[in-house]
Design a protein around this motif. Structure first.
Motif, PDB file in Angstrom:
ATOM      1  N   ALA A  46       0.980  -1.374  -0.039  1.00  0.00           N
ATOM      2  CA  ALA A  46       0.164   0.373   0.341  1.00  0.00           C
ATOM      3  C   ALA A  46       1.125   1.294  -0.572  1.00  0.00           C
ATOM      4  O   ALA A  46       0.738   1.859  -0.559  1.00  0.00           O
ATOM      5  CB  ALA A  46      -1.050   0.294   0.596  1.00  0.00           C
ATOM      6  N   ILE A  47       2.119   1.405   0.781  1.00  0.00           N
ATOM      7  CA  ILE A  47       3.046   2.359   0.782  1.00  0.00           C
ATOM      8  C   ILE A  47       3.676   3.149  -0.534  1.00  0.00           C
ATOM      9  O   ILE A  47       3.371   3.666  -1.402  1.00  0.00           O
ATOM     10  CB  ILE A  47       3.797   1.632   1.942  1.00  0.00           C
ATOM     11  CG1 ILE A  47       2.862   2.017   3.416  1.00  0.00           C
ATOM     12  CG2 ILE A  47       5.085   2.707   1.813  1.00  0.00           C
ATOM     13  CD1 ILE A  47       3.884   1.946   4.299  1.00  0.00           C
ATOM     14  N   LEU A  99       3.458   5.891  -2.612  1.00  0.00           N
ATOM     15  CA  LEU A  99       4.297   6.496  -3.442  1.00  0.00           C
ATOM     16  C   LEU A  99       4.576   6.985  -5.120  1.00  0.00           C
ATOM     17  O   LEU A  99       4.185   7.688  -5.303  1.00  0.00           O
ATOM     18  CB  LEU A  99       5.761   5.746  -3.422  1.00  0.00           C
ATOM     19  CG  LEU A  99       5.831   5.894  -1.735  1.00  0.00           C
ATOM     20  CD1 LEU A  99       7.189   5.071  -1.389  1.00  0.00           C
ATOM     21  CD2 LEU A  99       6.656   7.224  -1.167  1.00  0.00           C
ATOM     22  N   ILE A 100       3.844   5.737  -6.150  1.00  0.00           N
ATOM     23  CA  ILE A 100       3.961   5.782  -7.564  1.00  0.00           C
ATOM     24  C   ILE A 100       2.776   6.323  -7.941  1.00  0.00           C
ATOM     25  O   ILE A 100       2.957   7.316  -8.953  1.00  0.00           O
ATOM     26  CB  ILE A 100       3.837   4.400  -7.168  1.00  0.00           C
ATOM     27  CG1 ILE A 100       4.476   3.534  -7.763  1.00  0.00           C
ATOM     28  CG2 ILE A 100       2.988   4.304  -9.206  1.00  0.00           C
ATOM     29  CD1 ILE A 100       4.236   2.199  -8.242  1.00  0.00           C
ATOM     30  N   ALA A 101       1.378   6.794  -7.233  1.00  0.00           N
ATOM     31  CA  ALA A 101       0.657   8.009  -6.822  1.00  0.00           C
ATOM     32  C   ALA A 101       1.087   8.719  -7.050  1.00  0.00           C
ATOM     33  O   ALA A 101       0.577  10.271  -7.647  1.00  0.00           O
ATOM     34  CB  ALA A 101      -0.629   7.534  -6.151  1.00  0.00           C
ATOM     35  N   ALA A 102       2.167   8.825  -5.936  1.00  0.00           N
ATOM     36  CA  ALA A 102       2.230  10.556  -5.907  1.00  0.00           C
ATOM     37  C   ALA A 102       3.266  10.822  -6.529  1.00  0.00           C
ATOM     38  O   ALA A 102       3.096  12.403  -7.078  1.00  0.00           O
ATOM     39  CB  ALA A 102       3.220  10.417  -4.136  1.00  0.00           C
ATOM     40  N   GLY A 103       4.118  10.117  -7.165  1.00  0.00           N
ATOM     41  CA  GLY A 103       4.666  10.807  -8.387  1.00  0.00           C
ATOM     42  C   GLY A 103       4.424  11.343  -9.285  1.00  0.00           C
ATOM     43  O   GLY A 103       4.855  12.225 -10.257  1.00  0.00           O
ATOM     44  N   ILE A 104       3.344  10.032  -9.509  1.00  0.00           N
ATOM     45  CA  ILE A 104       2.488  10.533 -11.001  1.00  0.00           C
ATOM     46  C   ILE A 104       1.048  11.372 -10.946  1.00  0.00           C
ATOM     47  O   ILE A 104       1.659  11.955 -12.134  1.00  0.00           O
ATOM     48  CB  ILE A 104       1.196   9.298 -11.650  1.00  0.00           C
ATOM     49  CG1 ILE A 104       2.186   7.588 -11.403  1.00  0.00           C
ATOM     50  CG2 ILE A 104       0.281   9.430 -12.323  1.00  0.00           C
ATOM     51  CD1 ILE A 104       1.575   6.956 -11.751  1.00  0.00           C
TER      52      ILE A 104
END
Length: 62
Positions: A21-22, A26-31
């Protein structure tokens, strides 16, 4: 007794789910950061373009 034997396995699975989940967060935040940067760059260019069009229209059509 059986419940105590499965408890450590459940704990390990829960830890892996949390780590996953973390990672997805992090991937979603980067996108999201990339999208924000693109929108900011395109927004500036569009503002300049519309300003130029407005100047040309008001200067020639009066």
């Amino acid at each position: 007794m059986f419940r105590k034997m499965t408890h450590p396995a459940n704990h390990v699975l829960a830890c892996r789910r949390g780590a996953t989940a973390i990672e997805y967060g992090l991937i979603a935040a980067g996108i999201a950061l990339v999208i924000i940067a693109i929108v900011a760059a395109v927004g500036t260019d569009l503002g300049t373009l519309f300003g130029t069009v407005d100047t040309n229209l008001t200067g020639h059509g009066g």
